[in-house]
Write a protein that holds these residues in place. Structure first.
Motif, PDB file in Angstrom:
ATOM      1  N   SER A  55     -11.566   4.017   2.340  1.00  0.00           N
ATOM      2  CA  SER A  55     -10.331   4.375   1.614  1.00  0.00           C
ATOM      3  C   SER A  55      -9.053   3.803   2.211  1.00  0.00           C
ATOM      4  O   SER A  55      -7.958   4.263   1.892  1.00  0.00           O
ATOM      5  CB  SER A  55     -10.182   5.903   1.518  1.00  0.00           C
ATOM      6  N   VAL A  56      -9.200   2.823   3.100  1.00  0.00           N
ATOM      7  CA  VAL A  56      -8.026   2.282   3.780  1.00  0.00           C
ATOM      8  C   VAL A  56      -7.343   1.188   2.956  1.00  0.00           C
ATOM      9  O   VAL A  56      -6.127   1.049   2.975  1.00  0.00           O
ATOM     10  CB  VAL A  56      -8.456   1.749   5.176  1.00  0.00           C
ATOM     11  N   HIS A  57      -8.171   0.427   2.229  1.00  0.00           N
ATOM     12  CA  HIS A  57      -7.613  -0.731   1.522  1.00  0.00           C
ATOM     13  C   HIS A  57      -7.457  -0.460   0.029  1.00  0.00           C
ATOM     14  O   HIS A  57      -8.403   0.005  -0.620  1.00  0.00           O
ATOM     15  CB  HIS A  57      -8.523  -1.954   1.717  1.00  0.00           C
ATOM     16  N   GLU A  58      -6.268  -0.798  -0.457  1.00  0.00           N
ATOM     17  CA  GLU A  58      -6.065  -0.670  -1.901  1.00  0.00           C
ATOM     18  C   GLU A  58      -6.987  -1.666  -2.608  1.00  0.00           C
ATOM     19  O   GLU A  58      -7.622  -1.358  -3.601  1.00  0.00           O
ATOM     20  CB  GLU A  58      -4.603  -0.957  -2.238  1.00  0.00           C
ATOM     21  N   ASN A  59      -7.039  -2.870  -2.017  1.00  0.00           N
ATOM     22  CA  ASN A  59      -7.911  -3.901  -2.565  1.00  0.00           C
ATOM     23  C   ASN A  59      -8.582  -4.610  -1.394  1.00  0.00           C
ATOM     24  O   ASN A  59      -7.902  -5.220  -0.557  1.00  0.00           O
ATOM     25  CB  ASN A  59      -7.075  -4.891  -3.384  1.00  0.00           C
ATOM     26  N   LYS A  60      -9.905  -4.514  -1.323  1.00  0.00           N
ATOM     27  CA  LYS A  60     -10.616  -5.047  -0.149  1.00  0.00           C
ATOM     28  C   LYS A  60     -10.440  -6.552   0.013  1.00  0.00           C
ATOM     29  O   LYS A  60     -10.707  -7.102   1.076  1.00  0.00           O
ATOM     30  CB  LYS A  60     -12.097  -4.694  -0.230  1.00  0.00           C
ATOM     31  N   LYS A  61     -10.000  -7.214  -1.075  1.00  0.00           N
ATOM     32  CA  LYS A  61      -9.856  -8.672  -0.973  1.00  0.00           C
ATOM     33  C   LYS A  61      -8.472  -9.088  -0.471  1.00  0.00           C
ATOM     34  O   LYS A  61      -8.235 -10.265  -0.208  1.00  0.00           O
ATOM     35  CB  LYS A  61     -10.173  -9.317  -2.321  1.00  0.00           C
ATOM     36  N   ASP A  62      -7.564  -8.098  -0.309  1.00  0.00           N
ATOM     37  CA  ASP A  62      -6.218  -8.424   0.195  1.00  0.00           C
ATOM     38  C   ASP A  62      -6.312  -8.988   1.604  1.00  0.00           C
ATOM     39  O   ASP A  62      -7.122  -8.525   2.408  1.00  0.00           O
ATOM     40  CB  ASP A  62      -5.348  -7.151   0.251  1.00  0.00           C
ATOM     41  N   ARG A  63      -5.449  -9.959   1.910  1.00  0.00           N
ATOM     42  CA  ARG A  63      -5.452 -10.518   3.269  1.00  0.00           C
ATOM     43  C   ARG A  63      -4.739  -9.583   4.243  1.00  0.00           C
ATOM     44  O   ARG A  63      -5.132  -9.443   5.391  1.00  0.00           O
ATOM     45  CB  ARG A  63      -4.771 -11.895   3.275  1.00  0.00           C
ATOM     46  N   ALA A  64      -3.663  -8.950   3.792  1.00  0.00           N
ATOM     47  CA  ALA A  64      -2.943  -8.012   4.660  1.00  0.00           C
ATOM     48  C   ALA A  64      -3.416  -6.594   4.335  1.00  0.00           C
ATOM     49  O   ALA A  64      -4.015  -6.366   3.287  1.00  0.00           O
ATOM     50  CB  ALA A  64      -1.456  -8.139   4.410  1.00  0.00           C
ATOM     51  N   VAL A  65      -3.140  -5.673   5.270  1.00  0.00           N
ATOM     52  CA  VAL A  65      -3.552  -4.292   5.004  1.00  0.00           C
ATOM     53  C   VAL A  65      -2.538  -3.645   4.070  1.00  0.00           C
ATOM     54  O   VAL A  65      -1.338  -3.607   4.369  1.00  0.00           O
ATOM     55  CB  VAL A  65      -3.633  -3.466   6.312  1.00  0.00           C
ATOM     56  N   LYS A  66      -3.036  -3.162   2.939  1.00  0.00           N
ATOM     57  CA  LYS A  66      -2.168  -2.415   2.029  1.00  0.00           C
ATOM     58  C   LYS A  66      -2.891  -1.117   1.685  1.00  0.00           C
ATOM     59  O   LYS A  66      -3.937  -1.137   1.037  1.00  0.00           O
ATOM     60  CB  LYS A  66      -1.884  -3.252   0.774  1.00  0.00           C
ATOM     61  N   ASN A  67      -2.336  -0.023   2.201  1.00  0.00           N
ATOM     62  CA  ASN A  67      -2.962   1.281   1.949  1.00  0.00           C
ATOM     63  C   ASN A  67      -2.673   1.756   0.533  1.00  0.00           C
ATOM     64  O   ASN A  67      -1.573   1.521   0.020  1.00  0.00           O
ATOM     65  CB  ASN A  67      -2.390   2.347   2.898  1.00  0.00           C
ATOM     66  N   PRO A  68      -3.619   2.476  -0.074  1.00  0.00           N
ATOM     67  CA  PRO A  68      -3.309   3.140  -1.345  1.00  0.00           C
ATOM     68  C   PRO A  68      -2.190   4.171  -1.104  1.00  0.00           C
ATOM     69  O   PRO A  68      -2.130   4.771  -0.018  1.00  0.00           O
ATOM     70  CB  PRO A  68      -4.613   3.857  -1.705  1.00  0.00           C
ATOM     71  N   ILE A  69      -1.339   4.365  -2.092  1.00  0.00           N
ATOM     72  CA  ILE A  69      -0.215   5.313  -1.931  1.00  0.00           C
ATOM     73  C   ILE A  69      -0.739   6.709  -1.599  1.00  0.00           C
ATOM     74  O   ILE A  69      -0.163   7.430  -0.781  1.00  0.00           O
ATOM     75  CB  ILE A  69       0.649   5.348  -3.213  1.00  0.00           C
ATOM     76  N   SER A  70      -1.883   7.061  -2.225  1.00  0.00           N
ATOM     77  CA  SER A  70      -2.440   8.405  -1.992  1.00  0.00           C
ATOM     78  C   SER A  70      -2.743   8.622  -0.501  1.00  0.00           C
ATOM     79  O   SER A  70      -2.529   9.712   0.038  1.00  0.00           O
ATOM     80  CB  SER A  70      -3.714   8.582  -2.816  1.00  0.00           C
ATOM     81  N   LEU A  71      -3.195   7.571   0.176  1.00  0.00           N
ATOM     82  CA  LEU A  71      -3.521   7.693   1.608  1.00  0.00           C
ATOM     83  C   LEU A  71      -2.245   7.877   2.431  1.00  0.00           C
ATOM     84  O   LEU A  71      -2.183   8.724   3.335  1.00  0.00           O
ATOM     85  CB  LEU A  71      -4.292   6.441   2.073  1.00  0.00           C
TER      86      LEU A  71
END
Ligand code: FMN
Length: 264
Positions: free
Chosen positions: A207-223
């Motif tokens: 549940s850490v990545h909004e999109n697993k294919k993103d190069r940078a870490v982007k957390n979902p807002i809910s997290l």
């Protein structure tokens, strides 16, 4: 002491070692015997120093091999392997103290940990992870009730779950990747200390990545909301921690390092 005995020996030899000392005292000591005694003491000091250095060298060698052995013993130990006995606060504190001493560029100390230690907080986290999984997997048509239940069970089985966060601000001095590296090194310190105490742990990136294919870490807002993280900070994983049987630290495998190194 070494310096003092050397000086005394030299002085005595210079005097020819013939003078009689302590003429006004009951005990008369010959100068040459003082010189001999000084030389003996001097040799004793040198021998003691050599022995001390050798013992220290052996100790250092032993420490080096202990560290490698500890690094190799560390394993990912999963919640189903944990016993129901909680990990002591002293061990959690030792792990956090280890984290504090990780290398950090510009001394940013970018680590931030949220420790879920009470049964209630772990249940809440389990529900968050399970529901997040449900939402994302349902959208992809991949939902599995078994996986959902496992998320709840894992949070319950762990003694502690530590949210691994990277604290950043608008004015952070390092590129994000350097702060992530520093926090990862802090986590390795924590895992090694846990291993040393026979405590199991594993890093989950659920549940850490909004999109697993993103190069940078982007957390979902809910997290970010769940952890109450400031705008620039991110969560990069969860460290599940629990007591376990010594057998959980079983041998693993890695490729030969020569395949991954080139010397110039
Ligand atoms: C950044 C990071 C994220 C990880 N995420 C997961 C994960 O989500 N699920 C999982 O089962 N293991 C995860 N792991 C653990 C690896 O699977 C594990 O380290 C690997 O299998 C090697 O096993 P070992 O740790 O016992 O040597 C993660 C490890 C790292 C470093």
């Amino acid at each position: 002491f070494f310096f003092f005995t050397c000086c005394l020996s030299l002085v005595e030899f210079n005097r020819g070692g013939t003078k009689v000392y302590g003429q006004n005292m009951n005990n008369k000591i010959n100068g040459s015997s003082i010189a001999a005694l000084s030389v003996l003491m001097c040799m004793g000091s040198i021998s003691a120093y050599i022995i001390y250095s050798l013992v220290n060298e052996k100790k250092r060698e032993k420490n080096e091999s202990n560290i490698l052995e500890l690094i190799q013993r560390r394993r990912s130990v999963f919640p189903k392997q944990y016993t129901s006995e909680p990990v002591s606060q002293a061990i959690i504190d030792a792990m956090l103290e280890g984290a504090r001493w990780a290398p950090t560029h510009h001394l940013q100390e970018p680590w931030y940990f949220v420790v879920f230690s009470s049964a209630k907080s772990r249940k809440e986290l389990g529900e968050f992870l399970a529901n997040d999984y449900k939402n994302t997997s349902t959208k992809l048509g991949k939902f599995s009730q078994k996986k959902f239940d496992k998320k709840l069970k894992n949070a319950e089985a762990a003694s502690h779950i530590i949210a691994i966060c990277v604290h950043r601000t608008d004015g952070s001095k390092c590129p994000e990747v350097e702060d992530i590296c520093a926090v990862s090194m802090a986590v390795q310190n924590m895992k090694l200390i846990a291993t040393e105490h026979g405590v199991g742990s594993y890093w989950s990136s659920a549940s850490v990545h909004e999109n697993k294919k993103d190069r940078a870490v982007k957390n979902p807002i809910s997290l970010k909301k769940f952890l109450d993280l400031p705008f620039h900070s991110i969560c990069i994983g969860w460290l599940f921690v629990g007591n376990c049987d010594a057998k959980c630290f079983k041998k693993s495998q890695r490729k030969n390092i020569s395949d991954k190194v080139s010397f110039r």
